[in-house]
Design a protein around this motif. Structure first.
Motif, PDB file in Angstrom:
ATOM      1  N   GLY A  51       1.235 -10.982   7.076  1.00  0.00           N
ATOM      2  CA  GLY A  51       0.079 -11.237   7.792  1.00  0.00           C
ATOM      3  C   GLY A  51      -0.858 -10.404   8.717  1.00  0.00           C
ATOM      4  N   SER A  52      -0.324  -9.284   8.863  1.00  0.00           N
ATOM      5  CA  SER A  52      -1.117  -8.162   9.829  1.00  0.00           C
ATOM      6  C   SER A  52      -2.511  -7.620   9.386  1.00  0.00           C
ATOM      7  CB  SER A  52      -0.224  -7.115   9.990  1.00  0.00           C
ATOM      8  OG  SER A  52      -0.832  -6.155  10.877  1.00  0.00           O
ATOM      9  N   PRO A  53      -3.497  -7.855  10.047  1.00  0.00           N
ATOM     10  CA  PRO A  53      -4.492  -7.358   9.533  1.00  0.00           C
ATOM     11  C   PRO A  53      -4.835  -5.820   9.665  1.00  0.00           C
ATOM     12  CG  PRO A  53      -4.854  -8.366  11.952  1.00  0.00           C
ATOM     13  CD  PRO A  53      -3.549  -8.531  11.296  1.00  0.00           C
ATOM     14  N   SER A  54      -3.881  -5.184  10.481  1.00  0.00           N
ATOM     15  CA  SER A  54      -3.734  -3.836  10.925  1.00  0.00           C
ATOM     16  C   SER A  54      -3.295  -2.949   9.813  1.00  0.00           C
ATOM     17  CB  SER A  54      -2.930  -3.465  12.295  1.00  0.00           C
ATOM     18  OG  SER A  54      -3.381  -4.264  13.235  1.00  0.00           O
ATOM     19  N   LEU A  55      -2.849  -3.391   8.899  1.00  0.00           N
ATOM     20  CA  LEU A  55      -2.024  -2.803   7.758  1.00  0.00           C
ATOM     21  C   LEU A  55      -3.158  -2.674   6.500  1.00  0.00           C
ATOM     22  CD1 LEU A  55       1.567  -3.590   7.791  1.00  0.00           C
ATOM     23  CD2 LEU A  55       0.593  -1.500   8.732  1.00  0.00           C
ATOM     24  N   PRO A  56      -3.268  -1.514   5.840  1.00  0.00           N
ATOM     25  CA  PRO A  56      -3.814  -1.497   4.753  1.00  0.00           C
ATOM     26  C   PRO A  56      -3.099  -1.956   3.439  1.00  0.00           C
ATOM     27  CG  PRO A  56      -4.097   0.739   5.887  1.00  0.00           C
ATOM     28  CD  PRO A  56      -3.213  -0.217   6.667  1.00  0.00           C
ATOM     29  N   GLU A  57      -3.649  -2.514   2.474  1.00  0.00           N
ATOM     30  CA  GLU A  57      -2.857  -3.264   1.540  1.00  0.00           C
ATOM     31  C   GLU A  57      -1.797  -2.070   0.901  1.00  0.00           C
ATOM     32  OE1 GLU A  57      -1.446  -6.390   0.005  1.00  0.00           O
ATOM     33  OE2 GLU A  57      -3.082  -6.508   1.167  1.00  0.00           O
ATOM     34  N   ASP A  58      -2.155  -1.248   0.566  1.00  0.00           N
ATOM     35  CA  ASP A  58      -1.136  -0.040  -0.176  1.00  0.00           C
ATOM     36  C   ASP A  58       0.086   0.233   0.813  1.00  0.00           C
ATOM     37  OD1 ASP A  58      -3.089   1.407   1.510  1.00  0.00           O
ATOM     38  OD2 ASP A  58      -2.378   3.262   0.634  1.00  0.00           O
ATOM     39  N   VAL A  59      -0.186   0.460   2.203  1.00  0.00           N
ATOM     40  CA  VAL A  59       0.914   0.466   3.209  1.00  0.00           C
ATOM     41  C   VAL A  59       1.762  -0.660   3.283  1.00  0.00           C
ATOM     42  CG1 VAL A  59       1.507   1.120   5.449  1.00  0.00           C
ATOM     43  CG2 VAL A  59      -0.391   2.258   4.302  1.00  0.00           C
ATOM     44  N   ARG A  60       1.084  -1.860   3.202  1.00  0.00           N
ATOM     45  CA  ARG A  60       1.944  -2.995   3.240  1.00  0.00           C
ATOM     46  C   ARG A  60       2.746  -3.244   2.155  1.00  0.00           C
ATOM     47  NH1 ARG A  60      -0.506  -6.880   6.075  1.00  0.00           N
ATOM     48  NH2 ARG A  60      -2.458  -6.474   5.389  1.00  0.00           N
TER      49      ARG A  60
END
Length: 141
Positions: free
Chosen positions: A45-54
């Motif tokens: 749920g973190s808004p700080s991470l880009p989707e590919d990194v997540r």
């Protein structure tokens, strides 16, 4: 604010620290002071991470990722809360940095015509050698 790299910056409010008692050596102090740290980070749920990194971080997390989507890191090696807190944050940052690196795509190469001919030639020679060693049937007698 924790700056991980040029793409990722974590807000301090996203990190949840819980201080617990650490086992192991330390004398009487170990029974009185909660120096071990449990860091929880809302990975899904973190808004700080880009989707590919997540996505890559979810794959790397393994058992550290709970069913609730939180990444849990335990740090208990140091004798103070602050040192263990720093160690837990450093380990989280290392994981995010590793997940930020895009894996290189593998492009399969095609064997050259010469290498194919050499391989088939070697196979043929080996087959001929083995054929010469073969017995030609039962002896007459």
């Amino acid at each position: 604010m924790i700056v991980v790299n040029d793409r990722v910056t974590l807000d301090d409010a996203e990190l949840d620290f819980e201080f617990i008692r650490a086992g192991g050596p330390g004398g009487q102090n170990v029974n009185k002071v909660s120096t071990a740290v449990r860091l929880r980070f809302d990975l899904k749920g973190s808004p700080s991470l880009p989707e590919d990194v997540r996505r890559r971080l979810i794959g790397m997390a393994g058992r550290k990722l709970g069913a609730d989507g939180f990444l849990t890191i335990h740090a208990r090696a140091k004798r103070t809360q602050e040192a263990n807190r720093r160690e837990a944050v450093d380990r989280l940052v290392e994981m995010i940095v590793a997940a930020s690196i895009r894996p290189k795509l593998r492009r399969p190469s095609k064997p050259t015509l010469g290498s194919q001919k050499r391989r088939l030639d070697t196979k043929r020679k080996h087959s001929e050698t083995k054929a010469r060693r073969r017995d030609n049937g039962p002896p007459d007698g």
